[in-house]
Design an enzyme around this catalytic site. Structure first.
Site: not given
Length: 258
Positions: A205-206, A96, A157, A183-184
């Site tokens: 992830n986050t 990635k 994040g 992301a986000g």
């Protein structure tokens, strides 16, 4: 749920999971196993071949595809070097691309990302570039050999969801390689929305790692992704300008009144 293809590899799970920010590797492992993901991304600096107990690879199921990222790279040259090091360490050919020179908002450098993607694709890597959603950049990434394109939903994040929704929608319509929203994404409902739009997959992830119960949250995201894909395949009903009753408003109540 039907599968999809990245770089010649057929995948059934449309949820990719990041491995950062978990309170422990054991908790990370439980979340990964519980949601059934087939692809996990990780920073190469967390691979410690000399100390087994500190090596993230020891906690990732062996049948999972590793997607090392180039986190920390500020330009194409650094990203290329990290990718080559990852391959040399035995982490495979998937990578990635993350090229981030902006340290405040952590937004990807699209131009440097294209450069890195072109070089690594020629070297046989399965390249998944993280990018700011832009149609011309996405077309260039596709043309130089990207196996998929990973537009951000909102900054890394932030858990702010699909702030770039309309731009992502354009990529879904125009780009032939898989679109993986990255992301986000902060809630399962946001993941479902991305899938309803026609994204092939999402990477989270986050929102999982920092939840009070990461294992349950990972499962919630799995179910949301499945529901969103089913909704996309079912084709959601169109919006109407005025109210439309689902049952007749007149009929048997007034029979015989004439």
């Amino acid at each position: 749920m039907e599968g999809f293809n990245i770089g010649g590899k057929s995948l059934k799970s449309r949820l990719l999971v990041g491995t950062g920010k978990f309170a422990s590797y054991d908790l990370m492992k439980q979340a990964i196993e519980g949601c059934g993901t087939q692809v996990v991304t990780m920073a190469l600096r967390r691979v410690n071949l000399d100390h087994k107990e500190d090596n993230i690879l020891e906690y990732i199921p062996k049948d999972t595809i590793l997607l090392p990222n180039t986190s920390g790279a500020r330009n194409a040259e650094e990203a290329i070097r990290i990718a080559r090091l990852s391959r040399a360490m035995g982490c495979g050919d998937w990578v990635k691309i993350e090229v981030i020179s902006d340290q405040k908002y952590l937004l990807p450098d699209n131009e440097e990302t294209v450069k890195a993607t072109e070089v690594l694709a020629k070297e046989g890597f399965i390249v998944l570039p993280y990018m700011n959603p832009d149609l011309m950049i996405a077309k260039r990434l596709e043309s130089v050999g990207a196996a998929a394109v990973m537009p951000l939903g909102s900054p890394i994040g932030t858990n702010k969801g699909l702030q770039t929704k309309e731009m992502i929608r354009i990529l879904i319509e125009e780009i032939k390689v898989p679109i993986i929203v990255d992301a986000g994404i902060g809630k399962p409902s946001q993941a479902a929305e991305a899938m309803e739009m026609g994204a092939e997959a999402v990477l989270v992830n986050t929102a999982i790692a920092t939840a009070q119960n990461p294992v349950k949250m990972a499962k919630a995201f799995e179910l949301a992704v499945r529901a969103g894909r089913l909704a996309f395949n079912g084709v959601t009903a169109p919006q109407a300008k005025v109210a439309r009753a689902s049952s007749p408003l007149t009929g048997f109540l007034h029979e015989g009144e004439a």
